[in-house]
Design a protein around this motif. Structure first.
Motif, PDB file in Angstrom:
ATOM      1  N   PHE A  92      16.576 -11.986  23.650  1.00  0.00           N
ATOM      2  CA  PHE A  92      17.645 -11.546  24.558  1.00  0.00           C
ATOM      3  C   PHE A  92      18.970 -12.283  24.376  1.00  0.00           C
ATOM      4  N   GLN A 126      17.301  -9.436  29.963  1.00  0.00           N
ATOM      5  CA  GLN A 126      18.014  -8.159  29.809  1.00  0.00           C
ATOM      6  C   GLN A 126      17.882  -7.296  31.061  1.00  0.00           C
ATOM      7  N   GLY A 127      18.996  -7.005  31.694  1.00  0.00           N
ATOM      8  CA  GLY A 127      18.985  -6.172  32.904  1.00  0.00           C
ATOM      9  C   GLY A 127      19.530  -4.789  32.630  1.00  0.00           C
ATOM     10  N   GLY A 134      15.198   4.587  32.900  1.00  0.00           N
ATOM     11  CA  GLY A 134      14.555   3.969  31.735  1.00  0.00           C
ATOM     12  C   GLY A 134      15.060   4.687  30.494  1.00  0.00           C
ATOM     13  N   THR A 160      12.053  -6.700  33.691  1.00  0.00           N
ATOM     14  CA  THR A 160      12.878  -7.747  33.090  1.00  0.00           C
ATOM     15  C   THR A 160      11.974  -8.803  32.437  1.00  0.00           C
ATOM     16  N   VAL A 211       6.710  -9.655  32.856  1.00  0.00           N
ATOM     17  CA  VAL A 211       7.848  -8.835  33.309  1.00  0.00           C
ATOM     18  C   VAL A 211       8.078  -9.010  34.810  1.00  0.00           C
ATOM     19  N   LYS A 376       2.578  -1.685  25.473  1.00  0.00           N
ATOM     20  CA  LYS A 376       4.024  -1.691  25.740  1.00  0.00           C
ATOM     21  C   LYS A 376       4.835  -1.319  24.495  1.00  0.00           C
ATOM     22  N   ILE A 379       6.458   1.876  24.340  1.00  0.00           N
ATOM     23  CA  ILE A 379       7.296   2.211  25.504  1.00  0.00           C
ATOM     24  C   ILE A 379       8.667   1.551  25.398  1.00  0.00           C
ATOM     25  N   PHE A 380       8.681   0.225  25.146  1.00  0.00           N
ATOM     26  CA  PHE A 380       9.995  -0.438  25.254  1.00  0.00           C
ATOM     27  C   PHE A 380      10.854  -0.257  24.001  1.00  0.00           C
ATOM     28  N   SER A 383      11.193   4.609  24.099  1.00  0.00           N
ATOM     29  CA  SER A 383       9.787   5.010  23.921  1.00  0.00           C
ATOM     30  C   SER A 383       9.620   5.814  22.617  1.00  0.00           C
ATOM     31  N   GLU A 385       8.313   8.645  22.215  1.00  0.00           N
ATOM     32  CA  GLU A 385       8.686  10.067  22.384  1.00  0.00           C
ATOM     33  C   GLU A 385      10.196  10.226  22.166  1.00  0.00           C
ATOM     34  N   ILE A 386      10.958   9.281  22.694  1.00  0.00           N
ATOM     35  CA  ILE A 386      12.417   9.344  22.526  1.00  0.00           C
ATOM     36  C   ILE A 386      12.777   9.175  21.036  1.00  0.00           C
ATOM     37  N   ASN A 389      12.244  12.361  19.331  1.00  0.00           N
ATOM     38  CA  ASN A 389      13.368  13.290  19.585  1.00  0.00           C
ATOM     39  C   ASN A 389      14.503  13.008  18.588  1.00  0.00           C
TER      40      ASN A 389
HETATM   41  C1  LIG Z   1       6.452  -4.598  28.744  1.00  0.00           C
HETATM   42  C2  LIG Z   1       7.827  -4.033  28.939  1.00  0.00           C
HETATM   43  C3  LIG Z   1       8.921  -4.863  28.853  1.00  0.00           C
HETATM   44  C4  LIG Z   1      10.204  -4.371  29.090  1.00  0.00           C
HETATM   45  N1  LIG Z   1      11.274  -5.239  29.071  1.00  0.00           N
HETATM   46  C5  LIG Z   1      12.493  -4.809  29.469  1.00  0.00           C
HETATM   47  C6  LIG Z   1      13.586  -5.718  29.634  1.00  0.00           C
HETATM   48  O1  LIG Z   1      13.444  -6.931  29.407  1.00  0.00           O
HETATM   49  N2  LIG Z   1      14.767  -5.254  30.092  1.00  0.00           N
HETATM   50  C7  LIG Z   1      14.964  -3.923  30.351  1.00  0.00           C
HETATM   51  O2  LIG Z   1      16.071  -3.555  30.739  1.00  0.00           O
HETATM   52  N3  LIG Z   1      13.960  -3.022  30.201  1.00  0.00           N
HETATM   53  C8  LIG Z   1      12.731  -3.435  29.773  1.00  0.00           C
HETATM   54  N4  LIG Z   1      11.684  -2.534  29.641  1.00  0.00           N
HETATM   55  C9  LIG Z   1      11.902  -1.155  30.043  1.00  0.00           C
HETATM   56  C10 LIG Z   1      11.829  -0.157  28.927  1.00  0.00           C
HETATM   57  O3  LIG Z   1      13.010  -0.144  28.173  1.00  0.00           O
HETATM   58  C11 LIG Z   1      11.536   1.207  29.587  1.00  0.00           C
HETATM   59  O4  LIG Z   1      10.218   1.136  30.090  1.00  0.00           O
HETATM   60  C12 LIG Z   1      11.662   2.346  28.626  1.00  0.00           C
HETATM   61  O5  LIG Z   1      12.995   2.573  28.300  1.00  0.00           O
HETATM   62  C13 LIG Z   1      11.062   3.658  29.228  1.00  0.00           C
HETATM   63  O6  LIG Z   1      11.582   3.897  30.485  1.00  0.00           O
HETATM   64  P1  LIG Z   1      10.637   4.166  31.765  1.00  0.00           P
HETATM   65  O7  LIG Z   1       9.584   3.106  31.788  1.00  0.00           O
HETATM   66  O8  LIG Z   1      11.514   4.304  32.949  1.00  0.00           O
HETATM   67  O9  LIG Z   1       9.919   5.526  31.468  1.00  0.00           O
HETATM   68  P2  LIG Z   1      10.532   6.985  31.624  1.00  0.00           P
HETATM   69  O10 LIG Z   1      11.880   7.038  31.023  1.00  0.00           O
HETATM   70  O11 LIG Z   1      10.381   7.392  33.053  1.00  0.00           O
HETATM   71  O12 LIG Z   1       9.545   7.817  30.731  1.00  0.00           O
HETATM   72  C14 LIG Z   1       8.233   8.186  31.160  1.00  0.00           C
HETATM   73  C15 LIG Z   1       7.576   8.969  30.039  1.00  0.00           C
HETATM   74  O13 LIG Z   1       8.327  10.155  29.769  1.00  0.00           O
HETATM   75  C16 LIG Z   1       8.732  10.212  28.392  1.00  0.00           C
HETATM   76  N5  LIG Z   1      10.081  10.789  28.291  1.00  0.00           N
HETATM   77  C17 LIG Z   1      11.172  10.452  29.015  1.00  0.00           C
HETATM   78  N6  LIG Z   1      12.244  11.174  28.635  1.00  0.00           N
HETATM   79  C18 LIG Z   1      11.818  11.985  27.637  1.00  0.00           C
HETATM   80  C19 LIG Z   1      12.454  12.966  26.808  1.00  0.00           C
HETATM   81  N7  LIG Z   1      13.742  13.237  26.930  1.00  0.00           N
HETATM   82  N8  LIG Z   1      11.699  13.598  25.874  1.00  0.00           N
HETATM   83  C20 LIG Z   1      10.376  13.309  25.717  1.00  0.00           C
HETATM   84  N9  LIG Z   1       9.719  12.400  26.478  1.00  0.00           N
HETATM   85  C21 LIG Z   1      10.429  11.754  27.415  1.00  0.00           C
HETATM   86  C22 LIG Z   1       8.724   8.761  27.926  1.00  0.00           C
HETATM   87  O14 LIG Z   1       8.529   8.654  26.546  1.00  0.00           O
HETATM   88  C23 LIG Z   1       7.545   8.191  28.697  1.00  0.00           C
HETATM   89  O15 LIG Z   1       6.342   8.476  28.045  1.00  0.00           O
HETATM   90  C24 LIG Z   1      10.391  -2.998  29.367  1.00  0.00           C
HETATM   91  C25 LIG Z   1       9.288  -2.144  29.424  1.00  0.00           C
HETATM   92  C26 LIG Z   1       8.017  -2.638  29.208  1.00  0.00           C
HETATM   93  C27 LIG Z   1       6.845  -1.710  29.307  1.00  0.00           C
END
Ligand SMILES: Cc1cc2nc3c(=O)[nH]c(=O)nc-3n(C[C@H](O)[C@H](O)[C@H](O)COP(=O)(O)OP(=O)(O)OC[C@H]3O[C@@H](n4cnc5c(N)ncnc54)[C@H](O)[C@@H]3O)c2cc1C
Length: 398
Positions: A92, A126-127, A134, A160, A211, A376, A379-380, A383, A385-386, A389
């Motif tokens: 970070f 990171q906030g 997300g 976070t 987290v 994770k 996801i992070f 994700s 899926e993104i 895309n």
């Molecule tokens: C262990 C861990 C550590 C993390 N650390 C940090 C950190 O330090 N600071 C920080 O700011 N963030 C952090 N994150 C957050 C991380 O960046 C988000 O979890 C990630 O961006 C996904 O957002 P969300 O969890 O809100 O899921 P969502 O965005 O709600 O997504 C839910 C599901 O829907 C899918 N989805 C969403 N939109 C679409 C689309 N357009 N097309 C297809 N599929 C889609 C996603 O792939 C996912 O499977 C962390 C996450 C984890 C799990």
């Protein structure tokens, strides 16, 4: 493309090996290799050693105390450091906020924050993410309202990572609600000790406190902590994400994990014979090894393009998806290799100084925790899926 290292690259690899042989503390390496808990102090001790060597900030300009390694040098470091059991760098400060400060910060911000990142005085988190923001990050709601020479910040961040250790957080905040979402975001540096900030742990499936949720209630942030211009934070945020995604494929870590899996499968017995000799299991290992070899070559291909002046584009998304799937597949096989011992989970066994009896053997102890923790990876950092895309749009033109 020539896949062999040049004489200079081989000399660099020797230099890296000599440094790690001499300077990597044995207890830290044992913890990393055995997937035991690492403390904040362990990370800070190793960081100081790297900084003393001049190898901590490997993509900062030299004038700020960095060393500008080429992509292939970074690749060599990644492979060697994973093999030796070097702790992963907490990204970070050094890899995320620092490039933003260097690129968009003013002179005073550079003079204040960069030396403190190098020395380890500041621990950043990171906030970005919020409960409702997300993947759709631009919908973030944490509000910063200018009052004289301060912003008053209210809202919540989540997920976070290691925020419990941090004394600084970089935040995306909404400074304008009258414009389209991306246009009303600013990038603020916030001291975590400011009154009105509270940090609550989120305990993950593996029992870890990695987290957190971070709450802001009327938090006063001096305007000099704004990076660049007000409402232009989305540009800086995206710039930072390109740094965040680099290296998420984790090729070096997967290689180390695969080697550990093979050792484990050689020791475990099935019907009186080593599991690694079981046809079905060895085929599964072979499949993941083939995927990993292909990903390694793709990684080198991208590095080669970058060395030639190109920019990694959708290829890094492709690599992130493949790399994280491979890592999760290796974790899955390791968990299968220990069979029923994967079910009972004794968290204390992950402490380096644990002196109790191990339920299975000490190599098996962290495997379930790793399996759950590494969910994770897909996801992070955006994700999978993104990332798909992005690939479908930019590579397949869909
Ligand atoms: C262990 C861990 C550590 C993390 N650390 C940090 C950190 O330090 N600071 C920080 O700011 N963030 C952090 N994150 C957050 C991380 O960046 C988000 O979890 C990630 O961006 C996904 O957002 P969300 O969890 O809100 O899921 P969502 O965005 O709600 O997504 C839910 C599901 O829907 C899918 N989805 C969403 N939109 C679409 C689309 N357009 N097309 C297809 N599929 C889609 C996603 O792939 C996912 O499977 C962390 C996450 C984890 C799990």
């Amino acid at each position: 493309m020539n896949m062999n290292y040049t004489a200079e690259e081989l000399a660099f690899r020797d230099e890296v090996r000599a440094f790690l042989d001499e300077k990597l503390p044995a207890d830290i390496s044992a913890k990393v290799k055995g997937a035991r808990h690492l403390s904040k102090e362990d990370h800070q001790r190793w960081q100081k050693i790297l900084t003393a060597q001049g190898w901590y900030a490997t993509h900062w300009p030299e004038q700020y105390g960095g060393v500008e390694w080429s992509p292939i040098q970074k690749h060599i470091w990644d492979e060697e450091s994973c093999h030796y059991g070097v702790p992963r760098s907490i990204p970070f400060g050094v890899n995320m906020v620092a490039p933003v400060i260097i690129q968009f910060g003013n002179e005073e911000q550079k003079q204040t924050y960069l030396p403190r990142i190098l020395s380890g005085e500041d621990w950043w988190c990171q906030g970005y993410s919020e409960p409702g923001a997300g993947s759709d990050l631009a919908s973030l709601k944490t509000r910063a309202v200018r009052e004289g020479d301060h912003y008053i910040v209210n809202g919540q961040k989540t997920w976070t990572t290691l925020g419990q250790h941090a004394n600084m957080i970089f935040c995306l905040v909404r400074t304008n609600t009258e414009v389209k979402p991306q246009a009303g975001i600013s990038f603020l540096l916030i001291d975590m000790n400011t009154p009105g900030i509270s940090v609550r742990p989120i305990i993950t499936l593996d029992g870890e406190h990695e987290v957190n949720e971070v709450f802001f209630e009327d938090v006063k942030v001096p305007v000099e902590n704004l990076i660049g211009e007000e409402d232009k934070g989305w540009t800086y945020a995206k710039f930072l994400l390109t740094y965040e995604r680099t290296g998420l494929a984790g090729i070096g870590m997967s290689k180390a994990a695969l080697s550990h899996l093979k050792t484990l499968a050689s020791r475990r017995l099935k019907n009186g014979r080593p599991l690694i000799e079981d046809t079905a299991f060895s085929q599964r290992i072979a499949k993941v090894e083939i995927d990993l070899t292909a990903a390694t070559i793709s990684n080198l291909r991208i590095i080669d393009a970058v060395e030639g002046g190109g920019m990694p584009g959708a290829e890094s998304s492709m690599l992130k998806v493949k790399g994280t799937e491979i890592r999760q597949a290796i974790n899955d096989l390791a968990r299968r290799a220990i069979g029923p011992y994967a079910i009972p989970f004794v968290e204390e066994e992950l402490d380096y100084d644990y002196e109790g009896e191990f339920l299975s053997d000490e190599n098996a102890a962290p495997l379930s925790a790793q399996y759950f923790n590494n969910r994770k990876l897909s996801i992070f950092g955006g994700s999978n899926e993104i990332q798909k895309n992005i690939v479908s749009k930019m590579i397949l033109g869909l």
